[in-house]
Write an enzyme that holds these catalytic residues in place. Sequence first.
Site, PDB file in Angstrom:
ATOM      1  N   MET B 333      -7.850  -5.993   6.109  1.00  0.00           N
ATOM      2  CA  MET B 333      -8.813  -5.064   5.518  1.00  0.00           C
ATOM      3  C   MET B 333      -9.848  -5.796   4.675  1.00  0.00           C
ATOM      4  O   MET B 333     -11.049  -5.535   4.776  1.00  0.00           O
ATOM      5  CB  MET B 333      -8.084  -4.015   4.665  1.00  0.00           C
ATOM      6  N   ASP B 352      -8.808 -14.960  -2.334  1.00  0.00           N
ATOM      7  CA  ASP B 352      -7.378 -14.768  -2.127  1.00  0.00           C
ATOM      8  C   ASP B 352      -6.672 -15.870  -2.885  1.00  0.00           C
ATOM      9  O   ASP B 352      -7.310 -16.730  -3.469  1.00  0.00           O
ATOM     10  CB  ASP B 352      -7.028 -14.771  -0.632  1.00  0.00           C
ATOM     11  N   VAL B 409      -5.675  -6.019  -1.945  1.00  0.00           N
ATOM     12  CA  VAL B 409      -4.461  -6.837  -1.958  1.00  0.00           C
ATOM     13  C   VAL B 409      -3.268  -5.983  -1.535  1.00  0.00           C
ATOM     14  O   VAL B 409      -3.418  -4.804  -1.214  1.00  0.00           O
ATOM     15  CB  VAL B 409      -4.214  -7.483  -3.355  1.00  0.00           C
ATOM     16  N   VAL B 410      -2.098  -6.580  -1.559  1.00  0.00           N
ATOM     17  CA  VAL B 410      -0.894  -5.918  -1.076  1.00  0.00           C
ATOM     18  C   VAL B 410      -0.712  -4.562  -1.777  1.00  0.00           C
ATOM     19  O   VAL B 410      -1.012  -4.412  -2.959  1.00  0.00           O
ATOM     20  CB  VAL B 410       0.327  -6.844  -1.277  1.00  0.00           C
ATOM     21  N   GLU B 411      -0.237  -3.561  -0.992  1.00  0.00           N
ATOM     22  CA  GLU B 411      -0.163  -2.190  -1.499  1.00  0.00           C
ATOM     23  C   GLU B 411       1.008  -2.004  -2.460  1.00  0.00           C
ATOM     24  O   GLU B 411       1.968  -1.293  -2.154  1.00  0.00           O
ATOM     25  CB  GLU B 411      -0.027  -1.213  -0.326  1.00  0.00           C
ATOM     26  N   LYS B 416      -1.644  -4.484  -8.055  1.00  0.00           N
ATOM     27  CA  LYS B 416      -3.020  -4.019  -8.120  1.00  0.00           C
ATOM     28  C   LYS B 416      -3.426  -3.738  -9.557  1.00  0.00           C
ATOM     29  O   LYS B 416      -4.547  -4.036  -9.973  1.00  0.00           O
ATOM     30  CB  LYS B 416      -3.183  -2.752  -7.268  1.00  0.00           C
ATOM     31  N   SER B 438      -4.695   2.888   0.423  1.00  0.00           N
ATOM     32  CA  SER B 438      -4.700   4.047   1.298  1.00  0.00           C
ATOM     33  C   SER B 438      -3.767   5.125   0.771  1.00  0.00           C
ATOM     34  O   SER B 438      -3.758   6.229   1.284  1.00  0.00           O
ATOM     35  CB  SER B 438      -4.291   3.644   2.715  1.00  0.00           C
ATOM     36  N   HIS B 459     -11.960   3.912   0.330  1.00  0.00           N
ATOM     37  CA  HIS B 459     -10.964   3.700   1.376  1.00  0.00           C
ATOM     38  C   HIS B 459     -11.636   3.541   2.734  1.00  0.00           C
ATOM     39  O   HIS B 459     -12.057   4.510   3.352  1.00  0.00           O
ATOM     40  CB  HIS B 459      -9.978   4.878   1.374  1.00  0.00           C
ATOM     41  N   ASN B 509      -5.049  10.204   5.740  1.00  0.00           N
ATOM     42  CA  ASN B 509      -3.653   9.799   5.935  1.00  0.00           C
ATOM     43  C   ASN B 509      -2.702  10.956   5.680  1.00  0.00           C
ATOM     44  O   ASN B 509      -1.664  11.088   6.321  1.00  0.00           O
ATOM     45  CB  ASN B 509      -3.300   8.635   5.008  1.00  0.00           C
TER      46      ASN B 509
END
Lengths: 422, 724
Positions: B333, B352, B409-411, B416, B438, B459, B509
């Site tokens: 993403m 990153d 970054v990672v959900e 976050k 999301s 999003h 979603n």
Amino acid sequence: MKHGHLVIVDGIRTPFCRLGTDLRDADAVELGRVAVSALLTRTGVDPASIDEVLFGCVGQPAEAANLARIIALRAGIPDSVPAITVQRNCASGLEALTLAADKLAAGQGESFIVGGVESMSRLPLQFRPAAADKFARLHRAKSLLQKLRAALSFRPADFRPLPALQLGLRDPVSGLNMGQTAELLAREFHISRDEQDDWALQSHQRAVAAQARLQEEIAPVYLRNGKITVIERDNGPRAAQSAKALAALPTVFDTQHGSVTAGNSSQLTDGAVALLVMSERRAEALGRPPLGRLLGYAHVGCDPKRMGLGPVHAMLRAAEITGLTAARADIIEINEAFAAQVLAVLRRAAQSDCARVLGALRSDNINVSGGAIALGHPLGATGARLVLTALRELHHRNGRRALVSLCVGGGQGSAAWLEILP
Amino acid sequence: MIAHLTQFSRAESAAARLPVLASGTLEVNVRREWLADGVVVLTFDRPRSPANIFDRATLCELKLHLEWLMQQPCLRGVVLATAKPGIFIAGADLHLLSRASADELHGFVELGQSVFNLLADFPAPTVAALHGAALGGGLEVALACDYRVASDAATTRLALPETKLGIVPAWGGCTRLPKLIGLPKALEMILKGDPVFPKQALRLGLVDAIAPREHLLAEARRCIAAGKPLPREPVHLNHRLVAAGLAWWTQRRLRKSARGLYPALPAAVQLVTRNLRLARDRALAAEHQTVLSLTKTDASRNLLRLALLRDRAKKGAPAPPIRRAIVVGAGVMGAGIAHWLAAHRVSVVLRDVASARVAAGLDKARGLFEKSARRGDCTALEARDGMDRLSPATTDTPLDNVDLVIEAVVEQLPAKQELLRRLSAASGPGTVFATNTSALSITALAEATHCPERVVGLHFFNPVHRMPLVEVVRGRATSDATVARAAQFARDLGKIPVLARDHPGFLVNRILMPYLLEAAWLWDAGADPKVVDEAMLDFGMPMGPLRLIDEVGVDVSLHVLNTLAGAFGERLAAPPALQRLAAAGDLGHKSGRGVYVYRDDVAVPNPIVDARKRDEAARPMSSAQMQTRMALLMINEAARCVEEGVARDADDVDLAMVLGTGFAPFRGGPLRLLDAWGARHVVNELIGLTQTHPRFAPCALLQQLSASGATIHNERETPDEHDH
């Protein structure tokens, strides 16, 4: 001075990689772009606030006339900001900095990006003038007969290219190439092969020992040819370098009696450096501690045959300008074009007429992070690299002042005094 | 526009037809300029609008000009031109199309046909000087000219997009285009509706020359000097046999791809191929008849409405532009967003934790840029400049001159939160912090910062360069200015923003999840996954739900599910089959096994669910029953979004679902489907199913609508009245 000294806010460089190795696919524009872009990212400075971009380069690519302008635009500097490419041979990277200081003093801007770049891998092979004439004739030929005649005029020798690299490293005035000027100094100052090799070995050892510190200067290059790969490290310094291996190398420039080898000369290297420099006023407004400032500098001329002694002449002049003797420098950088040439500088500086002005040069202060013999000498970039390395080293050892100097092909010398802000 | 229409029907005289402004000056859409050499330029310049369109007034003005010019003996030729910077003529007025009665439409189609016939029969040479978009009627008017010359501007594009609106070109497009470029290419242009760019148009023979805009008139004069052209129909391409073969083959292909859901497509094939052999009047009459019958279809009404909703979403309050951004997280993403931003002239720092990850992200962007350059969407230089705008970083960089931070970054909430806390502490007063989460709560993320008013959800959908939707999510403390800036930024990126309130899953979603789960339940209960997927393809979805689970990833789906499950309880219970897949490491297409097992090019159902050990309670179900079940759950959840105020209105829900998931566009969206089926019917069906599982319980709003007999949409046909 209206704006005071020129302040070096921050700086960054690409890794320095030997000719034909990791960075061979990145041309001079790309190397310069990476350095300037990384400098902008790292400092967060507004590109529109830059008054001019000045970049040094010795072998400007034919496809990138006014290289600095192309680098600036591609790095995201707005098109309203002018750019100039400067060429003072090996001191081009330093010239970019000192020219910015002149511009500041003259009221021609307060905020500059300066630097230097060289892609020695990408220096072109050229046709000889005679061959070029024949190509022109062929191009102009109209009738079939004319074309045939023009085509038949070519000889095999016409297709033997002239490497721009070799042409550039030969001084057309004295007729000597750079290595031969080093041989001359070695003879005149009685510098032995062993002394040269020892200096070379020390350069590698110091560069390897300083690797972690040098790494702080480096922004990685993400190579865009094919799948993107990252080049993050200098590849010149050799941890496993031995005196024995150095001693085994053949001499290059004087095969009979010479002492200058590939091992005790600077490496041919690709790389770029970018520095953000400003007036004291602008730098203060940024609100973060700068790297240091430029106290004074000198570019001087000397005998082209003995261009290697340029640093002595430049240091003498710089001492006159700044009132600083070499003894006042916490670290000294003398660019290592050749080990013989650096040793000749030290001997000449120790002679009484020079020593009276300069004071004693302490060799433990000189090239403490290694020099171009280990790290390489991308011609246009080195001057700016010495400034960056010296300033960072001063911070590291809580020093105050540094003196950087270079010999310049064609018979010149350059020196600059740098200082950490009190 | 409607004013124009009624005024016209009141009085036919030219003077009365032109509306008069308060100041007393005439409203002029078409300017006439008589040049010294006897060439007349008719310039389209709709007042107070960035675009030219064909409404009644413009058509009538053009008609008057042509009728008058026909009387002029010293006229040497006519050039049609535009005064707008990026648009020649954008086609017929959509609002008029969507609101007009059958009689009005009849008159409107006939008027256009007659004006364009005047042009086609014009005694002197006529040239269309095409600069900017010439769409629909804008291209049809050019087709009626003797010559077409196009500017080389990036904005110049020619298209007949009518079938995308569920109708067909009816101002001569279906008749004149094949005569010019041959049936095969004409059919392709009409069926796809995609734009043709100048160089391509020259190759096709659609335009006669390309020139810089400044030289278009000179090029037009050259055409005029050449006189009336000889007929140049590519007869071999338009031969009877070719036409018959192509029609048969295309119809067969359409039955497969469009599944009979889009009546405009087969109608267009029939029309275009048959018109080849008809005299002009009969051909135009056929166009007329076809378009009128198509405008009566639900598909056309729904597609037209969606087009207007898109237009509505493209307008919004202006906000300061975003020039510099940092994208944190160079995964799929993050890299996709960074590429899209850089392609739209934003300077982007792609960050990153490790250089190898940044390199992978940059490589993805490089691949996308190279693909665009190969496809001709941008030049090689533009692709290079796009890559130049991407600056890599692996550490914190100053935010002084950064307008926007997007984290991808990672959900995980703590990761976050920590990132946003750190970055916001170092930011200036103008930086907007966006999260591409999301499912996580924007409000919870914002609370970690000292400036929750500047935190917003942005999003994007995967793949970023293809999906037109961006959900702009407002947290509890997000300021209006931040929302407006984020929405305008999405528009600047060529995306369609839809506002959503911060509620688990936002819009897309959330509505999609019960649908995917239902498909999984059906599979779990013993249904063949291929039958389930096929049912929804027949429904009009672009991909079957079980196949979609495999593409998204079983693990990712379950992760989203877990973040939503807390809020939705048993409505989102996952069937055991999905858990078993995850446990077995069958994570979808990426691992070669998911609901399906992928071998070479074939996908066979995963034997993890034993089809023979069919749940005795699960009655064998028809495709139609499956469709209904899955659609009902989407409708129910979509209605809840309106009920809970997650979406601004039902229109937004429909637009988001069509753009975000490809929800059968001809159905107009889940809530449009609700109105089509009727709330009472939907609620009855749901209540019937509730006996099998409580997840089918209809929401309060549905029950209310069912009781009152109202529809969820306003009965107004078009979303908003806008002048172009």
